[in-house]
Write an enzyme that holds these catalytic residues in place. Sequence first.
Site, PDB file in Angstrom:
ATOM      1  CG  HIS A  54       0.691  10.970  -2.503  1.00  0.00           C
ATOM      2  ND1 HIS A  54      -0.194  10.366  -1.632  1.00  0.00           N
ATOM      3  CD2 HIS A  54       1.295   9.956  -3.176  1.00  0.00           C
ATOM      4  CE1 HIS A  54      -0.136   9.047  -1.790  1.00  0.00           C
ATOM      5  NE2 HIS A  54       0.771   8.768  -2.719  1.00  0.00           N
ATOM      6  CG  HIS A  56       4.358   6.687  -0.127  1.00  0.00           C
ATOM      7  ND1 HIS A  56       3.174   6.567   0.565  1.00  0.00           N
ATOM      8  CD2 HIS A  56       4.021   6.695  -1.434  1.00  0.00           C
ATOM      9  CE1 HIS A  56       2.172   6.500  -0.297  1.00  0.00           C
ATOM     10  NE2 HIS A  56       2.658   6.580  -1.522  1.00  0.00           N
ATOM     11  NE  ARG A  81       2.947  -4.163  -5.181  1.00  0.00           N
ATOM     12  CZ  ARG A  81       1.754  -4.600  -4.809  1.00  0.00           C
ATOM     13  NH1 ARG A  81       0.901  -3.788  -4.227  1.00  0.00           N
ATOM     14  NH2 ARG A  81       1.389  -5.855  -5.031  1.00  0.00           N
ATOM     15  NE  ARG A 210      -4.306  -1.907  -6.385  1.00  0.00           N
ATOM     16  CZ  ARG A 210      -3.080  -1.734  -5.905  1.00  0.00           C
ATOM     17  NH1 ARG A 210      -2.369  -2.770  -5.518  1.00  0.00           N
ATOM     18  NH2 ARG A 210      -2.561  -0.527  -5.825  1.00  0.00           N
ATOM     19  CG  HIS A 231      -2.425   5.195  -3.570  1.00  0.00           C
ATOM     20  ND1 HIS A 231      -1.990   4.460  -2.498  1.00  0.00           N
ATOM     21  CD2 HIS A 231      -1.477   6.143  -3.786  1.00  0.00           C
ATOM     22  CE1 HIS A 231      -0.813   4.937  -2.084  1.00  0.00           C
ATOM     23  NE2 HIS A 231      -0.486   5.966  -2.844  1.00  0.00           N
ATOM     24  CG  HIS A 268      -1.215   7.927  -8.541  1.00  0.00           C
ATOM     25  ND1 HIS A 268      -0.037   8.628  -8.636  1.00  0.00           N
ATOM     26  CD2 HIS A 268      -1.056   7.049  -7.512  1.00  0.00           C
ATOM     27  CE1 HIS A 268       0.819   8.187  -7.715  1.00  0.00           C
ATOM     28  NE2 HIS A 268       0.222   7.239  -7.019  1.00  0.00           N
ATOM     29  CG  ASP A 319       3.821   8.591  -5.130  1.00  0.00           C
ATOM     30  OD1 ASP A 319       3.760   7.993  -4.043  1.00  0.00           O
ATOM     31  OD2 ASP A 319       3.386   8.087  -6.192  1.00  0.00           O
TER      32      ASP A 319
HETATM   33 ZN    ZN Z   1       1.531   6.893  -3.216  1.00  0.00          ZN
END
Ligand code: ZN
Length: 453
Positions: A54, A56, A81, A210, A231, A268, A319
């Site tokens: 995982h 990004h 975020r 979400r 996720h 997660h 991640d």
């Molecule tokens: Zn992630």
Amino acid sequence: MRRIWAEQALLPEGWAENVAVEISADGRIATVMTGADPGGQRLTTLLPAPANLHSHAFQRAMAGMTERRGVQSGDSFWTWRQLMFRFLDQVTPDHVEAIAAFVQMEMLEAGYATNVEFHYLHHQPGGAAYANIAEMSERIAAAAGQSGIGLTLLPVQYQFGGCDGRPLGPGQVRFGTTPDTYTKLLDHAGRALHALPADTALGVAPHSLRAVAPGTLADIAGLTEGPVHMHLAEQIAEVAEVQAHLGTRPVEWLIGNVAVDPRWCLIHCTQMRPHETEALAKTGAVAGLCPITEASLGDGIFDGVRWQAAGGAFGIGSDSNIRISLSEELRSLEYSQRLRDQSRATLATPKRSTGRVLFDAVTQGGAQAAGRASGAIQPGLWADLMALDGTAVDLDGRRGDDTLDTYIFAGDDRMVTDVWAAGRHLVQSGRHIGHDRITAAYRAAMIDLRGRI
Ligand code: ZN
């Protein structure tokens, strides 16, 4: 045919001595012989190299920039975020390629053979698609062409700003896809991978409960035969939001409504109740754990002890890429269990040490999550291999599981001397073969980016 030889190697049946491995020209393991005479490249300890399940990549550029407290009371995941969204206003395709190549180089130097990239930065600032809708996917692929890492690309479907189906916020519009644009993007991203070696793979990634319509998850999973990553159950606020809109907790909802199987990898899972942990483990899906990032973001602690007791598969990923370290991810995972349970060697079994259990799990779980024929030193699989430094003072004379325990708990990634991804010998004497060039390009990209924000 290339031959490497190691004093000891971790094979599927356990530790073996005087092991010769032949790697065929297509990058697969051709033969494995124990009790063999030395010949070819000589090593001390040879291990299967895990996949980093995982990542990004672009978030690497923010590492070290999110450790201040905000004006609101309590700094949280949500303020982190917000910074990411500001950062995203300035990132160009050239930046992304340079950052991804650097991240992949760091992964290789840490011992990972594969980058499973959960890729959601698709569009231009403002949200318009690039002329080529898969421009950014092509840049991730181009980075893999530079670094040589095994790539499993997971283009992300990211449609909504929350469970209520609200539109994406200003910081999210570069991620946005509808079911139609996502199908097109996935198709073009798949074509971008054709330029890479045969071990490259494509899968899908609905971002989270979400960000996609939960009723479309089965359709998204059906778009490829590759892995399906999402996720799930990371933060308490997310659990509450899902519960308010779907009536159950995220893991409860997923198991009750979607045919979760071993193609799935749930990232997660730090917010599960015991019955959720046990039920999700039994589906055969991989738990995608990111212990350094989960600690950095204050997500919570995965229930590894209960998961293991239920026979669950797991792997690890970096991640946010705030720090890329295979040994530290494994150590952090085990130490989180010890701190919670006030216990020691929580994942060890009577026959296998803590380091051995961790390493076996993440090589197998990582390969499963990457959709990659890998994860063991075994003929027919891709030659994803790593070697530990036989001259390191702490490894001197160590054999079997003690080697892994020393590397993970007393050492670090500097003990990794050599890494092969599908037979490509990319890390030699602890350094990636393109280290200076890739680092210089990353430094230039970061200077440019800093000037813009
Ligand atoms: Zn992630």
